[in-house]
Design an enzyme around this catalytic site. Sequence first.
Site, short mmCIF file in Angstrom:
data_model
loop_
_atom_site.label_atom_id
_atom_site.label_comp_id
_atom_site.label_asym_id
_atom_site.label_seq_id
_atom_site.Cartn_x
_atom_site.Cartn_y
_atom_site.Cartn_z
N HIS A 438 36.06 36.54 44.52
CA HIS A 438 37.03 36.40 45.61
C HIS A 438 36.91 35.07 46.34
O HIS A 438 36.58 35.04 47.53
CB HIS A 438 36.82 37.52 46.65
CG HIS A 438 36.80 38.91 46.12
ND1 HIS A 438 36.21 39.96 46.79
CD2 HIS A 438 37.33 39.44 44.99
CE1 HIS A 438 36.35 41.07 46.08
NE2 HIS A 438 37.02 40.78 44.98
C1 LIG Z 1 37.07 40.04 37.53
C2 LIG Z 1 37.77 40.12 38.85
C3 LIG Z 1 37.99 41.35 39.44
C4 LIG Z 1 38.66 41.41 40.68
N1 LIG Z 1 38.93 42.63 41.22
C5 LIG Z 1 39.64 42.71 42.37
C6 LIG Z 1 40.03 43.96 42.88
O1 LIG Z 1 39.76 45.00 42.28
N2 LIG Z 1 40.71 43.99 44.06
C7 LIG Z 1 41.02 42.85 44.75
O2 LIG Z 1 41.58 42.95 45.84
N3 LIG Z 1 40.69 41.64 44.26
C8 LIG Z 1 40.05 41.55 43.07
N4 LIG Z 1 39.79 40.33 42.54
C9 LIG Z 1 40.32 39.14 43.24
C10 LIG Z 1 41.85 39.03 43.28
O3 LIG Z 1 42.42 39.32 42.03
C11 LIG Z 1 42.22 37.64 43.77
O4 LIG Z 1 41.68 37.49 45.08
C12 LIG Z 1 43.72 37.39 43.85
O5 LIG Z 1 44.36 37.62 42.62
C13 LIG Z 1 43.94 35.95 44.28
O6 LIG Z 1 45.32 35.71 44.36
P1 LIG Z 1 45.87 34.23 44.41
O7 LIG Z 1 47.34 34.32 44.54
O8 LIG Z 1 45.10 33.48 45.41
O9 LIG Z 1 45.47 33.56 43.02
P2 LIG Z 1 45.51 34.05 41.52
O10 LIG Z 1 45.83 35.50 41.45
O11 LIG Z 1 44.26 33.58 40.92
O12 LIG Z 1 46.74 33.27 40.90
C14 LIG Z 1 46.79 31.86 40.86
C15 LIG Z 1 47.53 31.43 39.60
O13 LIG Z 1 47.95 30.08 39.77
C16 LIG Z 1 47.82 29.39 38.55
N5 LIG Z 1 47.72 27.96 38.82
C17 LIG Z 1 46.71 27.29 39.44
N6 LIG Z 1 46.99 25.99 39.54
C18 LIG Z 1 48.19 25.81 38.94
C19 LIG Z 1 49.02 24.66 38.71
N7 LIG Z 1 48.65 23.44 39.11
N8 LIG Z 1 50.20 24.84 38.07
C20 LIG Z 1 50.60 26.08 37.65
N9 LIG Z 1 49.85 27.18 37.84
C21 LIG Z 1 48.67 27.06 38.48
C22 LIG Z 1 46.55 29.97 37.96
O14 LIG Z 1 46.48 29.73 36.57
C23 LIG Z 1 46.66 31.44 38.34
O15 LIG Z 1 47.27 32.18 37.32
C24 LIG Z 1 39.10 40.23 41.32
C25 LIG Z 1 38.84 38.99 40.72
C26 LIG Z 1 38.20 38.93 39.50
C27 LIG Z 1 37.93 37.59 38.88
#
Ligand SMILES: Cc1cc2nc3c(=O)[nH]c(=O)nc-3n(C[C@H](O)[C@H](O)[C@H](O)COP(=O)(O)OP(=O)(O)OC[C@H]3O[C@@H](n4cnc5c(N)ncnc54)[C@H](O)[C@@H]3O)c2cc1C
Length: 505
Positions: A438
């Site tokens: 996270h």
């Molecule tokens: C193994 C694991 C288990 C987890 N389990 C849980 C859970 O059970 N419950 C929970 O609440 N949280 C969980 N989390 C955490 C949760 O999934 C994340 O906190 C959340 O998805 C983050 O959301 P986000 O929008 O910040 O980024 P992300 O969901 O990571 O999405 C960001 C996306 O942006 C893309 N990206 C980045 N830079 C660029 C660019 N320059 N151009 C185009 N695309 C780009 C990336 O490739 C990625 O696909 C878990 C995490 C992991 C690793």
Amino acid sequence: MIIQSKEINRDIVENVDACVIGSGAGGAVVGAELAEAGFKTVILEEGGYYTPKDFNQKLIDMYPLLYRDNGGTSALGVPMVVVQTGRCIGGTTTINSGTCFRTPDKILSDWEKNHGLEGINSKYLAPFFERVEKIINVEPGARDVLGKNAGVLERGMKAMGLSGGPIPRNAKGCKGCGVCILGCPEGAKQSMDLSYIPRASQAGAKVYADCRADKIVVKNNRAGGVEGVVLNRETRKPAYKFKINAKIIVVAGGAIMTPLLLLKNRVANGNGEVGRNLRLHPCSRVAGIFKEEVESWKGILQSFYIDSYQNEGIMFEATSLPLSGLALAMPYYGLKQKELMVRYRNLADVGYLISDTSSGRVRAGLGHEPIVTYQINQADHEKSIRAAAILSEILFAAGAEKIITPIAGLPLLDSPKDIKKISEMKIKKHYVDYISFHPMGTCHMGKDPKKSVVNPDLESHEVKGLFVCDASILPTSTLVNPQLTIMAFATRLGFWLKENREKYL
Ligand SMILES: Cc1cc2nc3c(=O)[nH]c(=O)nc-3n(C[C@H](O)[C@H](O)[C@H](O)COP(=O)(O)OP(=O)(O)OC[C@H]3O[C@@H](n4cnc5c(N)ncnc54)[C@H](O)[C@@H]3O)c2cc1C
Ligand code: SF4
């Protein structure tokens, strides 16, 4: 429409209202809300597009397919912490465990008081949470698929008079196969690839997989568009270029890649805050060896929680690890490790999560790589040692014969009396094995333009029309797994932009 690199044979130019960078918890939700409200929307995702039939349940195949850096992104410090994130359509939600907690009141009150998020309390956020929970089907894990690992934690909880329960999750018709972190092969987990991305697409958004945003175009202090490259799926080398002209840009690349993109472009960082304030929610685990066969790999992967220590910043969640993962996480090697792995069938595995006050930083490295640093502070270290001790007590209360702690050099605990060895031993910070799922906080929201990157409406203090909407906006640790918090704020941004459309278009 999800367009993949294999379908692209020339440079792309689009003229849209909104361009969203990233298809994870933040990007997919705001992208879908905007498309459904009639905004002409493009969502860009650097990673590939995969479906449940691609998820073969093998760590060795799924890490390179779905995880950034094969799951090995590292935060340098003492100890070094592996920080896992997803890189595929759906972002990290595609590879997460499906746990869905609302932001605790204590956290929201702190944000109201200390970060200027006035009025953003649990009552105000409730409709946004409800909307997300309905769309992704959040409900407590069903008893018939919870598994015996959950049963052990529940037994310990009851024996010690603590509070908790089956974890609320977004998995409709979950079969309890326990491989959520390798992509749900049943298509049960309502990660973004199966929920909000299809909604966005049905509402007319164009979703581009394999497209990495590199340049944020700013004209007269206003968002102008996004440029980048279409990557060949196999070689990961640029094949074509794209240019998306947009009056609204939402950066949602996650807490490591969003600051990297802003830093590389030298935007929205007049106060030098971009990339600072990194929180990791350091996680570790304690395993109990039981006489009974627990078979922790059967049932929901992350199944049962205990929240009695939330006020201390500690959360316990029964989370099983696949055989190969557990072998890596063992604080022993050689014969000792072999002896314990032979008892895999009898191991109950419980994770703990520390709501950290330690702070790290993301800096721009060479090429497209970030440099991530993080040092665990003494308060968090002590919190972690306390969490390991409490969890050992809970597992003994559940009937464990022996306990494996995450502390290097500490022998197996044979009875509750041994727990005091944990507090007696002078445990160095790097003796504890951590992993982070996270990352948060690197473009945090706040009212004060001198101290934060975006305002409480998630717009840059400096560039009109440039928004950040992902885990980076969170001002502090969330105490609980953060995906639902991110999605609620993303929904709120979608609604805010609908109401303020004329300011931008
Ligand atoms: C193994 C694991 C288990 C987890 N389990 C849980 C859970 O059970 N419950 C929970 O609440 N949280 C969980 N989390 C955490 C949760 O999934 C994340 O906190 C959340 O998805 C983050 O959301 P986000 O929008 O910040 O980024 P992300 O969901 O990571 O999405 C960001 C996306 O942006 C893309 N990206 C980045 N830079 C660029 C660019 N320059 N151009 C185009 N695309 C780009 C990336 O490739 C990625 O696909 C878990 C995490 C992991 C690793
Ligand atoms: S336990 Fe299996 S079916 Fe249930 S969400 Fe996880 S991977 Fe999907």
